[in-house]
Scaffold this motif. Structure first.
Motif, short mmCIF file in Angstrom:
data_model
loop_
_atom_site.label_atom_id
_atom_site.label_comp_id
_atom_site.label_asym_id
_atom_site.label_seq_id
_atom_site.Cartn_x
_atom_site.Cartn_y
_atom_site.Cartn_z
N ARG A 269 0.73 -1.20 0.07
CA ARG A 269 -0.29 0.32 -0.27
C ARG A 269 0.28 1.29 -0.01
O ARG A 269 0.83 2.36 -0.65
N ARG A 270 1.65 1.07 1.16
CA ARG A 270 2.95 2.28 0.74
C ARG A 270 3.70 2.60 -1.01
O ARG A 270 3.53 4.01 -0.73
N LEU A 271 3.43 2.42 -1.39
CA LEU A 271 4.18 2.30 -2.87
C LEU A 271 3.57 3.52 -3.61
O LEU A 271 4.11 4.08 -4.58
N LYS A 272 2.20 3.59 -3.27
CA LYS A 272 1.37 4.16 -3.94
C LYS A 272 1.96 5.47 -3.72
O LYS A 272 1.51 7.03 -4.42
N GLN A 273 2.58 5.95 -2.20
CA GLN A 273 2.99 7.25 -2.36
C GLN A 273 4.84 7.77 -2.56
O GLN A 273 5.45 8.20 -1.82
N LYS A 274 5.13 6.25 -3.22
CA LYS A 274 6.59 6.77 -4.00
C LYS A 274 6.90 7.01 -4.92
O LYS A 274 6.41 6.30 -5.56
N THR A 275 7.89 7.76 -5.11
CA THR A 275 8.59 8.44 -6.28
C THR A 275 8.88 7.36 -7.07
O THR A 275 9.71 5.80 -7.09
N GLN A 276 8.36 7.42 -8.56
CA GLN A 276 9.05 6.20 -9.88
C GLN A 276 10.47 6.82 -10.20
O GLN A 276 11.15 6.47 -10.26
N VAL A 277 10.77 8.43 -10.46
CA VAL A 277 11.13 8.75 -11.53
C VAL A 277 11.27 10.66 -11.04
O VAL A 277 12.25 11.11 -11.02
N PHE A 278 10.24 10.79 -11.57
CA PHE A 278 9.72 12.28 -11.20
C PHE A 278 8.76 12.20 -9.42
O PHE A 278 8.85 12.22 -8.78
N SER B 256 7.31 13.94 -6.53
CA SER B 256 6.20 14.14 -5.85
C SER B 256 5.65 15.11 -7.26
O SER B 256 5.86 16.31 -7.21
N PRO B 257 5.98 14.70 -8.24
CA PRO B 257 4.85 15.21 -9.49
C PRO B 257 3.67 16.15 -9.03
O PRO B 257 3.21 15.31 -8.49
N GLU B 258 3.58 17.19 -9.44
CA GLU B 258 2.43 17.69 -9.44
C GLU B 258 1.48 17.27 -10.92
O GLU B 258 2.20 17.39 -12.03
N GLY B 259 0.39 16.33 -11.26
CA GLY B 259 -0.13 16.01 -11.36
C GLY B 259 -0.91 15.13 -11.66
O GLY B 259 -0.56 13.89 -11.05
N ASP B 260 -1.86 14.66 -12.43
CA ASP B 260 -2.40 12.67 -11.75
C ASP B 260 -1.24 11.70 -12.19
O ASP B 260 -2.14 10.29 -12.32
N HIS B 261 -1.51 11.83 -13.66
CA HIS B 261 -1.30 10.95 -14.59
C HIS B 261 0.34 10.04 -14.97
O HIS B 261 1.02 9.93 -15.24
N TYR B 262 1.45 11.27 -13.12
CA TYR B 262 2.74 10.39 -13.88
C TYR B 262 2.44 9.14 -12.77
O TYR B 262 1.96 9.11 -11.36
N ARG B 263 3.66 8.46 -12.95
CA ARG B 263 3.51 6.77 -12.63
C ARG B 263 4.51 7.43 -10.86
O ARG B 263 5.64 8.34 -11.09
N THR B 264 4.02 6.27 -9.84
CA THR B 264 4.87 6.32 -8.88
C THR B 264 5.10 4.54 -8.66
O THR B 264 4.83 3.87 -10.33
N ARG B 265 5.65 4.45 -7.95
CA ARG B 265 6.29 2.66 -7.71
C ARG B 265 4.89 1.77 -7.90
O ARG B 265 4.93 0.95 -8.24
N LEU B 266 3.72 2.30 -7.19
CA LEU B 266 2.41 1.01 -6.99
C LEU B 266 2.32 0.66 -8.41
O LEU B 266 2.29 -0.25 -9.40
N THR B 267 2.40 1.94 -9.22
CA THR B 267 1.65 1.93 -11.29
C THR B 267 2.64 1.11 -11.29
O THR B 267 1.88 0.57 -12.88
N HIS B 268 4.27 1.73 -11.28
CA HIS B 268 4.87 1.19 -12.11
C HIS B 268 5.15 -0.69 -11.97
O HIS B 268 4.66 -1.45 -12.84
N THR B 269 4.77 -0.86 -10.53
CA THR B 269 4.89 -2.31 -9.77
C THR B 269 3.09 -2.67 -10.89
O THR B 269 3.39 -4.40 -10.95
N LEU B 270 2.18 -2.29 -11.29
CA LEU B 270 1.41 -3.17 -11.66
C LEU B 270 1.32 -3.27 -13.26
O LEU B 270 0.70 -3.90 -13.79
N GLU B 271 1.96 -2.44 -13.85
CA GLU B 271 2.63 -2.65 -15.58
C GLU B 271 3.58 -4.01 -15.60
O GLU B 271 3.43 -4.49 -16.60
#
Length: 332
Positions: free
Chosen positions: A55-64, A66-81
């Motif tokens: 659950r904590r992956l949703k608030q961990k950086t992927q590359v950028f 703490s980006p401003e915007g809803d569509h940048y990846r987080t570590r959680l969305t990376h994991t799902l992809e």
């Protein structure tokens, strides 16, 4: 016959000779009674999804950061992809999808706040260094469930620790996840970089696009097909697409991952991690009780590393602010 036994029978009938059958797992560090519904790798997948670190992956950086915007990846969305790409390959090759998915979902559980910038900072501070893939194994074997861990199967643990580099996984499913991880992050990082204005699609060299395609969908499909067509016996790619894959990797590490605009905040990450590390090492009793148990068993550096590496970006930042940034005076 239980539901689990029927599922295991279906695996024997339908999966490739190179697949890892659930009934042939090397087992768990602590033996458990089999589940009447779920084979062992499906059970692992469920445990991973329900754990706190996931659950904590949703608030961990992927590359950028703490980006401003809803569509940048987080570590959680990376994991799902990664999980989606890995399962697509596993299904096409008739490998074990449950094992593949479990490895994919757990592969980054040990990642630090602020992505690889946080990992590099902890690597400089922690005696013996810090590697996120090793920490991912530690999370599921030691830190989750109040120190008892998730007690995952050997095959899942092996896939997690080998997902980045070095020795290949012992299973074909683990090897698929390593490819899926690279395919996912290179292509979604291109998309995020274009959105951020630090890269244009036309910047990608023609030697890559002529082989893999010019869009994210084309590149991902081409790389997946390369692995599928190579077959389940030896997970890999043909020479032409493998060369384009390596060229894309080199291109990303020479452009996006070192871009001054995208990475300008990372120097602040080093200071934040250093300050938190020093503070909690000097005053370890300010950490939660669970990390004091680790300190007594394994030393203060290990406890502080576990505590900080588990933080989300937001929690690390708010902790730093509460410790080192003067708070506004409030009149009651």
């Amino acid at each position: 016959m239980t539901v689990r036994e029927r599922t295991e029978e279906i695996e024997r009938i339908t999966l490739s000779p190179f697949a890892t059958l659930s009934e042939n797992s090397r087992g768990r560090a602590v033996p458990e009674k089999p589940c009447p519904l779920r084979p062992c790798f499906q059970r692992d997948r469920d445990r991973i999804i329900h754990c706190k670190a996931f659950r904590r992956l949703k608030q961990k950086t992927q590359v950028f950061l703490s980006p401003e915007g809803d569509h940048y990846r987080t570590r959680l969305t990376h994991t799902l992809e990664v999980s989606q790409i890995a399962r697509t390959i596993a299904r096409a090759l008739r490998l074990n999808e449950d094992l593949t998915e479990a490895i994919a979902l757990a592969h980054d559980l040990g990642h630090t706040p602020f992505g690889h910038a946080g990992e590099r900072a902890l690597n400089r501070l922690c005696p013996g260094g810090f590697k996120h893939y090793e920490q991912s194994v530690r999370v599921v074997t030691k830190l989750e469930k109040d120190g008892s861990g998730l007690n995952l199967t050997w095959e899942v643990l092996n896939g997690i620790v080998t997902h980045t580099r070095g020795e290949w996984a012992a299973t074909r499913e683990g090897r698929v996840v390593r490819f899926a991880d690279h395919i996912a992050y290179m292509n979604h990082d291109i998309e995020d970089a274009v959105t951020a204005g630090v890269l244009r699609n036309e910047d990608i060299p023609a030697e890559i696009t002529s082989v893999l395609g010019s869009t994210k969908s084309e590149r991902i499909t081409s790389l997946i097909m390369a692995i599928v067509e190579h077959g389940a016996e030896d997970i890999g790619m043909d020479a032409e697409r493998a060369a384009a894959y390596e060229a894309l990797h080199d291109f990303m590490y020479s452009t996006v991952y070192v871009d001054k605009v995208a990475k300008k905040e990372e120097q602040k990450v080093d200071k934040l991690i250093r300050e938190l590390y020093a503070y909690f090492k000097d005053t370890p009793t300010h950490m939660p009780q669970a990390f004091l148990y680790i300190m007594w068993q394994e030393g203060v550096d290990r406890a502080v590393t576990d505590y900080i590496s588990g933080m989300s970006d937001e929690y690390a930042t708010s902790t730093f602010e509460s410790l080192f940034v003067p708070q506004k005076w409030q009149i009651l």
